[in-house]
Design a protein around this motif. Structure first.
Motif, PDB file in Angstrom:
ATOM      1  N   GLY A   1     -18.920 -36.280  42.353  1.00 22.71           N
ATOM      2  CA  GLY A   1     -17.991 -37.352  42.704  1.00 22.71           C
ATOM      3  C   GLY A   1     -17.086 -37.735  41.556  1.00 22.71           C
ATOM      4  N   LEU A   2     -17.008 -36.899  40.516  1.00 22.42           N
ATOM      5  CA  LEU A   2     -16.190 -37.199  39.337  1.00 22.42           C
ATOM      6  C   LEU A   2     -15.167 -36.091  39.124  1.00 22.42           C
ATOM      7  N   THR A   3     -14.080 -36.444  38.462  1.00 23.80           N
ATOM      8  CA  THR A   3     -13.111 -35.440  38.022  1.00 23.80           C
ATOM      9  C   THR A   3     -12.847 -35.672  36.538  1.00 23.80           C
ATOM     10  N   LEU A   4     -12.944 -34.590  35.777  1.00 23.22           N
ATOM     11  CA  LEU A   4     -12.687 -34.661  34.339  1.00 23.22           C
ATOM     12  C   LEU A   4     -11.428 -33.838  34.061  1.00 23.22           C
ATOM     13  N   TRP A   5     -10.380 -34.518  33.590  1.00 20.11           N
ATOM     14  CA  TRP A   5      -9.128 -33.836  33.255  1.00 20.11           C
ATOM     15  C   TRP A   5      -9.093 -33.607  31.752  1.00 20.11           C
ATOM     16  N   THR A   6      -8.999 -32.325  31.361  1.00 17.86           N
ATOM     17  CA  THR A   6      -8.919 -32.060  29.917  1.00 17.86           C
ATOM     18  C   THR A   6      -8.313 -30.684  29.648  1.00 17.86           C
ATOM     19  N   VAL A   7      -7.781 -30.556  28.449  1.00 23.58           N
ATOM     20  CA  VAL A   7      -7.406 -29.243  27.904  1.00 23.58           C
ATOM     21  C   VAL A   7      -8.690 -28.625  27.372  1.00 23.58           C
ATOM     22  N   ASP A   8      -8.822 -27.268  27.407  1.00 21.13           N
ATOM     23  CA  ASP A   8     -10.105 -26.680  27.007  1.00 21.13           C
ATOM     24  C   ASP A   8     -10.039 -25.879  25.706  1.00 21.13           C
ATOM     25  N   ARG A   9      -8.933 -25.948  24.977  1.00 21.27           N
ATOM     26  CA  ARG A   9      -8.913 -25.254  23.674  1.00 21.27           C
ATOM     27  C   ARG A   9      -8.158 -26.081  22.636  1.00 21.27           C
ATOM     28  N   PHE A  10      -8.699 -26.111  21.433  1.00 23.22           N
ATOM     29  CA  PHE A  10      -8.159 -26.973  20.375  1.00 23.22           C
ATOM     30  C   PHE A  10      -8.315 -26.270  19.025  1.00 23.22           C
ATOM     31  N   ALA A  11      -7.531 -26.741  18.093  1.00 28.85           N
ATOM     32  CA  ALA A  11      -7.733 -26.320  16.702  1.00 28.85           C
ATOM     33  C   ALA A  11      -8.680 -27.327  16.047  1.00 28.85           C
ATOM     34  N   PRO A  12      -9.457 -26.903  15.045  1.00 22.06           N
ATOM     35  CA  PRO A  12     -10.367 -27.856  14.380  1.00 22.06           C
ATOM     36  C   PRO A  12      -9.583 -29.041  13.817  1.00 22.06           C
TER      37      PRO A  12
ATOM     38  N   GLU B   1     -19.380 -33.000  28.257  1.00 21.90           N
ATOM     39  CA  GLU B   1     -20.201 -33.232  29.450  1.00 21.90           C
ATOM     40  C   GLU B   1     -20.129 -34.683  29.904  1.00 21.90           C
ATOM     41  N   VAL B   2     -20.179 -34.865  31.212  1.00 20.40           N
ATOM     42  CA  VAL B   2     -20.390 -36.193  31.795  1.00 20.40           C
ATOM     43  C   VAL B   2     -21.793 -36.172  32.404  1.00 20.40           C
ATOM     44  N   LEU B   3     -22.634 -37.130  31.989  1.00 20.27           N
ATOM     45  CA  LEU B   3     -24.038 -37.126  32.398  1.00 20.27           C
ATOM     46  C   LEU B   3     -24.342 -38.305  33.314  1.00 20.27           C
ATOM     47  N   ASP B   4     -25.324 -38.113  34.197  1.00 26.10           N
ATOM     48  CA  ASP B   4     -25.771 -39.248  35.021  1.00 26.10           C
ATOM     49  C   ASP B   4     -26.811 -40.056  34.244  1.00 26.10           C
ATOM     50  N   SER B   5     -27.381 -41.049  34.900  1.00 27.97           N
ATOM     51  CA  SER B   5     -28.302 -41.940  34.171  1.00 27.97           C
ATOM     52  C   SER B   5     -29.584 -41.222  33.743  1.00 27.97           C
ATOM     53  N   ASP B   6     -29.918 -40.101  34.405  1.00 33.08           N
ATOM     54  CA  ASP B   6     -31.096 -39.310  33.982  1.00 33.08           C
ATOM     55  C   ASP B   6     -30.724 -38.226  32.971  1.00 33.08           C
ATOM     56  N   ARG B   7     -29.513 -38.288  32.474  1.00 32.55           N
ATOM     57  CA  ARG B   7     -28.984 -37.358  31.477  1.00 32.55           C
ATOM     58  C   ARG B   7     -28.851 -35.933  32.014  1.00 32.55           C
ATOM     59  N   ASN B   8     -28.648 -35.800  33.310  1.00 31.42           N
ATOM     60  CA  ASN B   8     -28.315 -34.498  33.887  1.00 31.42           C
ATOM     61  C   ASN B   8     -26.798 -34.348  33.895  1.00 31.42           C
ATOM     62  N   PRO B   9     -26.261 -33.183  33.497  1.00 27.94           N
ATOM     63  CA  PRO B   9     -24.810 -33.038  33.478  1.00 27.94           C
ATOM     64  C   PRO B   9     -24.225 -32.968  34.890  1.00 27.94           C
ATOM     65  N   LEU B  10     -23.233 -33.823  35.159  1.00 27.07           N
ATOM     66  CA  LEU B  10     -22.516 -33.786  36.439  1.00 27.07           C
ATOM     67  C   LEU B  10     -21.287 -32.876  36.314  1.00 27.07           C
ATOM     68  N   VAL B  11     -20.622 -32.971  35.178  1.00 24.96           N
ATOM     69  CA  VAL B  11     -19.493 -32.090  34.880  1.00 24.96           C
ATOM     70  C   VAL B  11     -19.698 -31.571  33.464  1.00 24.96           C
ATOM     71  N   ALA B  12     -19.526 -30.271  33.273  1.00 22.59           N
ATOM     72  CA  ALA B  12     -19.663 -29.685  31.932  1.00 22.59           C
ATOM     73  C   ALA B  12     -18.489 -28.737  31.724  1.00 22.59           C
ATOM     74  N   VAL B  13     -17.713 -29.002  30.688  1.00 20.69           N
ATOM     75  CA  VAL B  13     -16.517 -28.187  30.437  1.00 20.69           C
ATOM     76  C   VAL B  13     -16.687 -27.465  29.105  1.00 20.69           C
ATOM     77  N   PRO B  14     -16.715 -26.117  29.132  1.00 21.23           N
ATOM     78  CA  PRO B  14     -16.755 -25.388  27.852  1.00 21.23           C
ATOM     79  C   PRO B  14     -15.419 -25.538  27.135  1.00 21.23           C
ATOM     80  N   LEU B  15     -15.478 -25.794  25.840  1.00 22.50           N
ATOM     81  CA  LEU B  15     -14.260 -25.933  25.040  1.00 22.50           C
ATOM     82  C   LEU B  15     -14.258 -24.848  23.960  1.00 22.50           C
ATOM     83  N   ILE B  16     -13.078 -24.469  23.550  1.00 21.43           N
ATOM     84  CA  ILE B  16     -12.962 -23.584  22.384  1.00 21.43           C
ATOM     85  C   ILE B  16     -12.331 -24.401  21.275  1.00 21.43           C
ATOM     86  N   ILE B  17     -13.039 -24.546  20.181  1.00 17.85           N
ATOM     87  CA  ILE B  17     -12.512 -25.278  19.023  1.00 17.85           C
ATOM     88  C   ILE B  17     -12.484 -24.308  17.849  1.00 17.85           C
TER      89      ILE B  17
END
Lengths: 556, 204
Positions: free
Chosen positions: A420-431, A508-524
């Motif tokens: 029930g969530l949407t996470l908007w993000t870019v997935d690659r960054f420089a350090p 990651e966005v986690l629920d109250s039991d610390r289970n990931p609801l959304v997990a986005v791999p990033l390249i840094i």
């Protein structure tokens, strides 16, 4: 069922085994050895020394024989003699032949010859203690067995070695794990099993220390070699001593592998001993300049004792440690090797100035976690004919460039949905860049509390290391609303993959039991591209190198 | 050469393999354990899956409401947790001690361990040989077919290489998986997916 989620797998702390049983064993060894050394060797020697001012008086042999004592372990012998002497007008009888302790299986031929030379009725001389005239001896020698008894010193040496090693491991256990860096990693200098590294945060030239000590290595190997060969030598001596016109072949054949191990240990001990006299290397450089893509000046000094050829190399290596049942294994693979200096000109070897060229491509900053590591080493190899080479290694705290390569174009943010969530993000960054992302909740979703976290974990051959670099609670995100976040990324670790170790970042966005609801791999990583570390072919082993050297020396 | 992200025999994937019970269901093992006074050992040589099965049993016991304490003695002299004596000594009647690698202990420590475990509600352990003090719940042998099947879960093309690796490493599954990791680029040339969110990661 992942390890990280297991309530049964607390973090492995790399602690050494408790010294609870090692120290008593070590003390027992040391005590037995000390008592044996005192009674077999030290006391006879002290008595012989004290008898140097005893008085020489005439005496008459009353009886003499080689006395034999037998038990389940075999037979031992001693010279049993009785003689009569006079002191201050009073007659005394003496029974002591020499100052050796008890009976022995060593020197029986000599005992028989001594008895043959002392027939009953023979007039000879003995030595008496003027302070205690009933204390006399026929000869002030100590016997060969006293020197054999010096081998018992191996027991206290071995025992003290056990206590020392136990104490060292215990001391390492108690060391603090180090200060936390901004990204949650720790300095390598305080990690157990990692060689000490200078602090790269402090500018200024420092003297580097080699990763391994020569004296400690020699003492450990020499103690083991002495203990092993002492025991094997004693057994071999008894087997050969029992020669009665024919050997017992089975015990001899049985002992061949043990003798072989003993000989190998002697060779290794001699090698490490000769390494003690190999010139030591002193390196000076400024660790704050150690950044990928930079050139770092350094100087070295070498007590030039017979070094014919010196090679200085920079090595980058992956190391992965993992459990297989109860067995711990560490695999290694080099991803960078470069020669910085290579010369046979003996005049230029003693000291010099060089430049450390740190690569900018196919390389990543030092990464020193408990199970997964990227290590940079400056390796000095000096060839000394017919002796142990110089082989000193210095661990370098190499960091990423001060201004890592940015992204050529900013990618568009993408939507990642789940729970029930949407996470908007870019997935690659420089350090070091700032990540901006938005979390929105669908209007029909339940308003349960959430949390967000950004962190990295390792993949590959090693047991997983992981760290959370940023975490924030989001208890009140109402349905149909969104919230934006800005997080400053840190300089390391980079997203990289080698042959054994890889690092992945994840938001990651986690629920109250610390289970990931959304997990986005990033390249840094610089340029927003994951760094690929090459796997270089394995180098020749120590024995292969020595064999080649030996052949070339013989050919010369 | 395959990278750590691509290699299907990487450690996180090995840990995600299903537990195979080799003909003795976990319910049977736990029934035998109950019948033996909640004391018992899984017996087998190196690389036969004792630790994996003990861990799976531990999870079942947790699900049944037991407090489970996991203690592991590694062959390099380290232990998990560091102070295993205090951990084991404090175990009460509602606690099951899962002990892995206790054969790495010396005789005095082994005797202490035996004494400390008396107050615990249960003891489950792994051993290479049968013990006089603990009943044997199951004995495990190297299983080439099972190993090959597991290797095929990780990489379908690995069957032949897996059989060869299992034979070459003396039927030790740990060593055979290690060999497959390093030999992977030799027997497979197809691209492998990188890690995905479902592999787990930060959530702890």
């Amino acid at each position: 069922m992942s390890n990280a989620a297991s309530p049964l797998a607390p973090p492995k702390l790399n602690g050494a085994a408790s010294p609870g049983c090692i120290i008593p064993f070590g003390l027992l060894f040391a005590a037995i050895g000390c008592v044996a050394f005192y009674s077999i060797t030290l006391r006879p020697l002290l008595r012989a020394s004290a008898s140097s001012n005893w008085n020489e008086v005439p005496c008459e042999i009353l009886a003499s024989k080689v006395e034999r004592k037998s038990d389940s372990h075999g037979s031992t012998y001693r010279v049993a003699v009785r003689y009569r002497y006079k002191w201050s007008g009073r007659a005394y009888e003496g029974y002591r032949y020499d100052f050796s302790a008890g009976s022995t299986s060593v020197g029986v031929k000599k005992m028989r010859a001594a008895v043959a030379a002392l027939p009953p009725g023979k007039k000879t001389v003995c030595y008496i203690d003027p302070a205690s005239p009933d204390s006399a001896v026929l000869t002030r020698e100590t016997g060969f067995a006293v020197w054999i008894g010096a081998l018992t010193l191996l027991f206290p040496l071995f025992g003290l070695g056990m206590i020392y090693s136990s104490w060292r491991s215990q001391r390492t256990d108690r060391s603090p794990l180090g200060r936390a860096l901004p990204n949650g990693t720790r300095t390598a200098s305080n990690r157990i099993g990692i060689p000490p590294m200078p602090d790269p945060e402090v500018p200024g030239e420092v003297v580097l220390k080699p990763a391994t000590g020569r004296v400690g290595t020699f003492v450990a190997i020499a103690c083991f070699a002495l203990f092993w060969n002492g025991g094997i030598g004693f057994m071999l001596f008894n087997v050969i001593k029992d020669f009665r016109g024919g050997f017992m072949w089975f015990p001899l054949l049985f002992m061949i592998p043990f003798v072989g191990v003993g000989l190998v240990m002697i060779v290794i001990a001699l090698h490490t001993f000769s390494r003690l006299f190999a010139p030591s290397v002193e390196v000076r450089l400024d660790p704050s300049l150690l950044r990928l893509g930079s050139r770092v000046p350094f100087t070295w000094r070498l007590g030039n004792r017979g070094v014919h050829k010196l090679t200085i190399r920079l090595i980058g290596r992956e190391e992965a440690t993992y459990q297989q049942g109860t067995r711990t294994t560490t695999d290694k693979s080099d991803f960078h090797r470069s020669v910085l200096f290579d010369s046979s000109d003996t005049l230029s070897l003693n000291e010099g100035r060089g430049e450390l060229i740190l690569p900018s491509a196919d390389a990543a900053p030092a990464f020193t976690e408990p199970k997964n590591r990227l290590i940079w080493e400056l390796v000095f190899t000096g060839e000394i004919p017919w002796r142990a080479d110089v082989d000193d290694r210095f661990t370098l705290p190499v960091r990423g460039p001060a201004r890592p390569l940015g992204l050529t174009a900013t990618p568009e943010p993408r939507a990642h949905t789940g729970g029930g969530l949407t996470l908007w993000t870019v997935d690659r960054f420089a350090p070091g860049e700032t990540i901006v992302f938005t979390v929105s909740r669908e209007a029909s979703a339940k308003p349960d509390p959430l949390s967000l976290q950004l962190g990295w974990f390792t993949e590959g051959k090693g047991t997983r290391d992981a760290a959370v670099a940023w975490r924030e609670a989001l208890p009140d995100l109402a349905p149909g609303t969104d919230r934006s976040f800005e997080v400053q990324l840190h300089d390391d670790p980079w997203s990289f993959t080698g042959h054994l170790v890889a690092v992945e970042w994840r938001l990651e966005v986690l629920d109250s039991d610390r289970n990931p609801l959304v997990a986005v791999p990033l390249i840094i990583a610089p340029g927003g591209q994951i760094v690929n570390l090459p796997a270089l072919p394995k180098e020749a082993s120590f024995f292969e190198k020595r064999k080649a050297r030996f052949r070339s020396q013989v050919a010369r | 050469m395959s990278t750590a992200l691509e290699n299907p025999f990487r450690t996180s994937r090995l840990l995600s393999l299903p537990v195979h019970w080799a003909g003795i269901r976990p319910e049977t093992l736990l029934a035998r354990w109950e019948a033996a006074g909640r004391r018992g050992a899984l017996v087998g040589t190196h690389g036969t899956g004792k630790t994996t099965r003990l861990r799976a049993l531990a999870y079942r016991l947790v699900a049944e409401g037991w407090t489970v304490i996991w203690v592991q003695w590694h062959d390099d002299g380290t232990t998990t947790p560091d102070d295993w004596r205090a951990t084991v000594r404090d175990a009460g009647p509602h606690t099951v001690l899962c002990l892995d690698g206790s054969e790495n202990l010396g005789p005095i420590s082994a005797y202490r361990l035996h004494r400390y475990t008396r107050s615990a509600g249960g003891v489950l352990t792994t051993r290479h040989r049968r013990s006089l003090l603990l009943p044997t719940l199951a004995t495990y042998e190297p299983d080439a077919a099972l190993f090959t099947a597991h290797a095929a879960i990780l990489d379908q093309d690995a069957r032949e290489a897996a059989m060869a690796a299992f034979a070459a490493t003396g039927q030790n599954a740990h060593e055979a998986f290690r060999k497959l990791y390093f030999d992977y680029s030799r027997f497979s040339s197809r691209p492998i997916r990188a890690a995905s969110a479902s592999d787990g990661g930060l959530a702890a």
